[in-house]
Design a protein around this motif. Sequence first.
Motif, PDB file in Angstrom:
ATOM      1  N   THR A  28       0.857  -1.182   0.000  1.00  0.00           N
ATOM      2  CA  THR A  28       0.000   0.000   0.000  1.00  0.00           C
ATOM      3  C   THR A  28       0.893   1.232   0.000  1.00  0.00           C
ATOM      4  O   THR A  28       1.885   1.278   0.715  1.00  0.00           O
ATOM      5  N   SER A  29       0.501   2.186  -0.804  1.00  0.00           N
ATOM      6  CA  SER A  29       1.195   3.468  -0.854  1.00  0.00           C
ATOM      7  C   SER A  29       0.161   4.562  -0.632  1.00  0.00           C
ATOM      8  O   SER A  29      -0.970   4.461  -1.114  1.00  0.00           O
ATOM      9  N   LEU A  48       1.091   6.588 -10.400  1.00  0.00           N
ATOM     10  CA  LEU A  48       1.197   6.053  -9.041  1.00  0.00           C
ATOM     11  C   LEU A  48       1.341   4.532  -9.047  1.00  0.00           C
ATOM     12  O   LEU A  48       2.151   3.973  -8.296  1.00  0.00           O
ATOM     13  N   TYR A  49       0.588   3.858  -9.911  1.00  0.00           N
ATOM     14  CA  TYR A  49       0.689   2.400 -10.026  1.00  0.00           C
ATOM     15  C   TYR A  49       2.099   2.012 -10.497  1.00  0.00           C
ATOM     16  O   TYR A  49       2.709   1.086  -9.960  1.00  0.00           O
ATOM     17  N   GLY A  50       2.596   2.733 -11.484  1.00  0.00           N
ATOM     18  CA  GLY A  50       3.935   2.448 -12.000  1.00  0.00           C
ATOM     19  C   GLY A  50       5.015   2.616 -10.944  1.00  0.00           C
ATOM     20  O   GLY A  50       5.927   1.791 -10.839  1.00  0.00           O
ATOM     21  N   GLU A  51       4.902   3.669 -10.152  1.00  0.00           N
ATOM     22  CA  GLU A  51       5.887   3.894  -9.092  1.00  0.00           C
ATOM     23  C   GLU A  51       5.825   2.798  -8.036  1.00  0.00           C
ATOM     24  O   GLU A  51       6.855   2.300  -7.597  1.00  0.00           O
ATOM     25  N   THR A  53       4.531  -0.369  -8.274  1.00  0.00           N
ATOM     26  CA  THR A  53       4.902  -1.702  -8.761  1.00  0.00           C
ATOM     27  C   THR A  53       6.378  -1.779  -9.170  1.00  0.00           C
ATOM     28  O   THR A  53       6.944  -2.862  -9.176  1.00  0.00           O
ATOM     29  N   ALA A  54       6.981  -0.650  -9.485  1.00  0.00           N
ATOM     30  CA  ALA A  54       8.410  -0.652  -9.806  1.00  0.00           C
ATOM     31  C   ALA A  54       9.268  -0.792  -8.556  1.00  0.00           C
ATOM     32  O   ALA A  54      10.454  -1.120  -8.644  1.00  0.00           O
ATOM     33  N   SER A  55       8.657  -0.570  -7.390  1.00  0.00           N
ATOM     34  CA  SER A  55       9.428  -0.603  -6.144  1.00  0.00           C
ATOM     35  C   SER A  55       9.852  -2.016  -5.738  1.00  0.00           C
ATOM     36  O   SER A  55      10.733  -2.174  -4.906  1.00  0.00           O
ATOM     37  N   ALA A  56       9.219  -3.042  -6.324  1.00  0.00           N
ATOM     38  CA  ALA A  56       9.571  -4.427  -5.999  1.00  0.00           C
ATOM     39  C   ALA A  56       9.220  -5.319  -7.188  1.00  0.00           C
ATOM     40  O   ALA A  56       8.095  -5.265  -7.679  1.00  0.00           O
ATOM     41  N   PRO A  57      10.151  -6.133  -7.644  1.00  0.00           N
ATOM     42  CA  PRO A  57       9.896  -7.009  -8.798  1.00  0.00           C
ATOM     43  C   PRO A  57       8.685  -7.921  -8.617  1.00  0.00           C
ATOM     44  O   PRO A  57       7.980  -8.198  -9.582  1.00  0.00           O
ATOM     45  N   THR A  58       8.398  -8.349  -7.392  1.00  0.00           N
ATOM     46  CA  THR A  58       7.255  -9.244  -7.182  1.00  0.00           C
ATOM     47  C   THR A  58       5.917  -8.545  -7.407  1.00  0.00           C
ATOM     48  O   THR A  58       4.899  -9.211  -7.558  1.00  0.00           O
ATOM     49  N   LEU A  59       5.924  -7.218  -7.458  1.00  0.00           N
ATOM     50  CA  LEU A  59       4.684  -6.477  -7.672  1.00  0.00           C
ATOM     51  C   LEU A  59       4.386  -6.220  -9.150  1.00  0.00           C
ATOM     52  O   LEU A  59       3.346  -5.663  -9.484  1.00  0.00           O
ATOM     53  N   HIS A  60       5.275  -6.623 -10.038  1.00  0.00           N
ATOM     54  CA  HIS A  60       5.057  -6.405 -11.472  1.00  0.00           C
ATOM     55  C   HIS A  60       3.717  -7.006 -11.889  1.00  0.00           C
ATOM     56  O   HIS A  60       3.432  -8.164 -11.617  1.00  0.00           O
ATOM     57  N   ARG A  61       2.856  -6.189 -12.492  1.00  0.00           N
ATOM     58  CA  ARG A  61       1.527  -6.591 -12.953  1.00  0.00           C
ATOM     59  C   ARG A  61       0.605  -7.029 -11.812  1.00  0.00           C
ATOM     60  O   ARG A  61      -0.279  -7.880 -11.995  1.00  0.00           O
ATOM     61  N   ALA A  62       0.798  -6.444 -10.631  1.00  0.00           N
ATOM     62  CA  ALA A  62      -0.050  -6.766  -9.479  1.00  0.00           C
ATOM     63  C   ALA A  62      -1.469  -6.247  -9.699  1.00  0.00           C
ATOM     64  O   ALA A  62      -1.686  -5.271 -10.423  1.00  0.00           O
ATOM     65  N   ASN A  63      -2.428  -6.908  -9.094  1.00  0.00           N
ATOM     66  CA  ASN A  63      -3.826  -6.494  -9.165  1.00  0.00           C
ATOM     67  C   ASN A  63      -4.080  -5.329  -8.215  1.00  0.00           C
ATOM     68  O   ASN A  63      -3.544  -5.288  -7.110  1.00  0.00           O
ATOM     69  N   VAL A  64      -4.920  -4.413  -8.632  1.00  0.00           N
ATOM     70  CA  VAL A  64      -5.299  -3.294  -7.784  1.00  0.00           C
ATOM     71  C   VAL A  64      -6.416  -3.746  -6.853  1.00  0.00           C
ATOM     72  O   VAL A  64      -7.445  -4.247  -7.299  1.00  0.00           O
ATOM     73  N   VAL A  65      -6.198  -3.584  -5.567  1.00  0.00           N
ATOM     74  CA  VAL A  65      -7.186  -3.941  -4.558  1.00  0.00           C
ATOM     75  C   VAL A  65      -7.979  -2.700  -4.157  1.00  0.00           C
ATOM     76  O   VAL A  65      -9.179  -2.771  -3.924  1.00  0.00           O
ATOM     77  N   PHE A  66      -7.306  -1.550  -4.109  1.00  0.00           N
ATOM     78  CA  PHE A  66      -7.962  -0.319  -3.699  1.00  0.00           C
ATOM     79  C   PHE A  66      -7.239   0.869  -4.302  1.00  0.00           C
ATOM     80  O   PHE A  66      -6.009   0.893  -4.350  1.00  0.00           O
ATOM     81  N   PHE A  67      -8.009   1.871  -4.757  1.00  0.00           N
ATOM     82  CA  PHE A  67      -7.440   3.129  -5.241  1.00  0.00           C
ATOM     83  C   PHE A  67      -8.387   4.254  -4.887  1.00  0.00           C
ATOM     84  O   PHE A  67      -9.583   4.178  -5.161  1.00  0.00           O
ATOM     85  N   SER A  68      -7.861   5.279  -4.268  1.00  0.00           N
ATOM     86  CA  SER A  68      -8.618   6.474  -3.946  1.00  0.00           C
ATOM     87  C   SER A  68      -7.757   7.682  -4.268  1.00  0.00           C
ATOM     88  O   SER A  68      -6.577   7.722  -3.930  1.00  0.00           O
ATOM     89  N   LEU A  69      -8.354   8.667  -4.928  1.00  0.00           N
ATOM     90  CA  LEU A  69      -7.676   9.927  -5.261  1.00  0.00           C
ATOM     91  C   LEU A  69      -8.683  11.044  -5.039  1.00  0.00           C
ATOM     92  O   LEU A  69      -9.732  11.061  -5.685  1.00  0.00           O
TER      93      LEU A  69
END
Length: 74
Positions: A28-29, A48-51, A53-69
């Motif tokens: 979560t960010s 924001l998603y790119g930043e 998921t780029a922070s950890a290789p295991t997050l590449h193409r991770a599913n979005v569980v929650f997004f609020s803006l």
Amino acid sequence: MSSQPHAQSQGSHFFVLTVEKQGLASATSSGSYTPPPGATRLDTFNTLYGELTASAPTLHRANVVFFSLEPNRI
């Protein structure tokens, strides 16, 4: 009572983004962000998603569980 930083020193929007790769990792960010002029909600999400998921290789193409803006104001 302590003083809080003014919204001017923060981004124009507050976000929370949670992603998950089932069984592998989740993250979560949150924070404030000011999109560049002319940017859309989709542009902001992609940044924001790119930043995140780029922070950890295991997050590449991770599913979005929650997004609020939302605007960063009360």
